[in-house]
Every structure is written in structure tokens, then in C-alpha cells.
Scaffold this active site. Sequence first.
Site, short mmCIF file in Angstrom:
data_model
loop_
_atom_site.label_atom_id
_atom_site.label_comp_id
_atom_site.label_asym_id
_atom_site.label_seq_id
_atom_site.Cartn_x
_atom_site.Cartn_y
_atom_site.Cartn_z
N GLU A 20 0.19 6.08 1.02
CA GLU A 20 0.44 7.00 2.14
C GLU A 20 1.90 7.42 2.20
O GLU A 20 2.56 7.33 3.23
CB GLU A 20 -0.04 6.37 3.45
CG GLU A 20 -1.53 6.08 3.44
CD GLU A 20 -2.06 5.43 4.70
OE1 GLU A 20 -1.27 5.23 5.65
OE2 GLU A 20 -3.25 5.11 4.75
N ASN A 60 -2.08 6.29 -3.46
CA ASN A 60 -3.27 6.30 -2.61
C ASN A 60 -2.93 6.95 -1.28
O ASN A 60 -1.86 6.72 -0.72
CB ASN A 60 -3.75 4.86 -2.39
CG ASN A 60 -5.06 4.77 -1.64
OD1 ASN A 60 -6.08 5.27 -2.10
ND2 ASN A 60 -5.04 4.11 -0.49
N HIS A 96 -11.87 9.12 4.22
CA HIS A 96 -12.31 8.92 5.59
C HIS A 96 -12.74 10.27 6.13
O HIS A 96 -11.91 11.17 6.32
CB HIS A 96 -11.16 8.35 6.44
CG HIS A 96 -10.67 7.02 5.98
ND1 HIS A 96 -11.48 5.90 6.00
CD2 HIS A 96 -9.47 6.63 5.49
CE1 HIS A 96 -10.78 4.86 5.55
NE2 HIS A 96 -9.57 5.27 5.23
N GLU A 124 -11.63 4.22 0.09
CA GLU A 124 -11.86 3.74 1.46
C GLU A 124 -12.94 4.56 2.16
O GLU A 124 -12.82 4.87 3.34
CB GLU A 124 -10.57 3.78 2.28
CG GLU A 124 -9.40 3.04 1.67
CD GLU A 124 -8.13 3.10 2.52
OE1 GLU A 124 -8.23 3.41 3.73
OE2 GLU A 124 -7.04 2.83 1.98
N ASP A 126 -15.65 6.17 4.31
CA ASP A 126 -16.53 6.00 5.46
C ASP A 126 -16.74 7.36 6.12
O ASP A 126 -16.03 8.32 5.83
CB ASP A 126 -16.01 4.95 6.45
CG ASP A 126 -14.62 5.22 6.99
OD1 ASP A 126 -14.16 6.37 6.95
OD2 ASP A 126 -13.98 4.26 7.47
#
Length: 207
Positions: A20, A60, A96, A124, A126
Site C-alpha cells: 500500500e 501489493n 476487496h 485478499e 472478498d
Amino acid sequence: ITEVVSHYRGKVVHWDVVNEVLDDNAKLRESVWSPLGEQYIADAFRWAHEADPDAKLYLNDYNIEGINSKSNAYYELVQRLLADGVPIHGIGLQTHVTNGTYPSRMRENIQRFADLGLEVAITEADVRIEMPADEADLQTQADTYRKTLEACLAVPKCVSYTVWGFTDRHSWVPGTFSNMGAATLMTEDLTPKPAYEAVRATLETGR
């Protein structure tokens, strides 16, 4: 970096070396490191590589799954790092997603990073739903999971697809997004959702 990577030398396949690093405006994120400028990113990768030359080293971030200003900034950053001989091997797309949305041109975005010689990983995944979730929401969620997985499977250098938790009991979403939840593949009592079946079926077909 040297101490940690050396400690696990030969035991860790992939490291998320810099996480990030760009903010939502696609600029270098303000942090304790940012006064050093972009150079600290290259240094981190070089130190990690020196500590374990066989490990794959990744950037990432979130909101870079599709083609947008932030993923464009990452694409340009990776090009600069590679041009300077920095040992970067992959990029992680957190994925996400809000239910019913799909990152713009996700497959094309994965492919352009792969064309730079990078591995790509969904790190990650979702799909958060506005609560309460009904059956239609869960079916839409399943389709969203399936589409993101298909985008990865369509590009050979997309090497992994990781979901961010497997039960809603431990999801990070409700604590971060007001009135959102049900983001994972299983309910709080570990009952598989349609999304679980969609991911399983997509992996079985391999496309």
C-alpha cells in the site's frame, strides 16, 4: 528487512515487500518512509533479494484490480523499478470488492502486468454486501467472486487467488464499512455460501 528475510531464507516462497505504497490519489503515501522518496521502495526490494535470492518479491495494494489512475501509477512505478534493475517479481491485487461491482478491465490489467514479466496474485479477495443480505445478494456475490477468479485464471502468470478469511465471524469488513458485511465464502457458523460453490466450480473447470 535483512533480519526477517534472512531468518526465513529458503522457507518463504513469496514476500509482500512493500504494501500500500500509493494513496487513493495515486501519489506516494505519507509515511515515515516517504521523506526518502521513491528510492526507499527500490532499497527494500534489493535488501530482501540480498537476504534470500530465491524468494519472489511483490508489491501489493487495494483498488488496483482494474485499470484506473492508481493501477496506472503502479504500472509506471513497476516499469521504473524494472528499468533500474530492481528485483521485483510480482504484484498483488487485493481485490476487496463491493457486491455487484466488478473492477474495470480486470483481465486486461492483470495481463499488462504479466507482460512486464511479473507474476500477479489476487491476495485478499472478498465481496462486501450492504446488510442485511438476502438470497439475491448472495447470488450476486457468487457471480462477483467467479468473475474475479476467472480474470486470474485467464492469465497464465496470475499464480494465486487468496480469499481474505473464510468465515464472516472474523471478517474485517463490518468494523471498517458501515452497514456492510457478509463478505467471505462462509457464514459465521461455517455454512458455505453460493460464493463458495462458485469458487469451487470455477477452480474445477479451470476457467
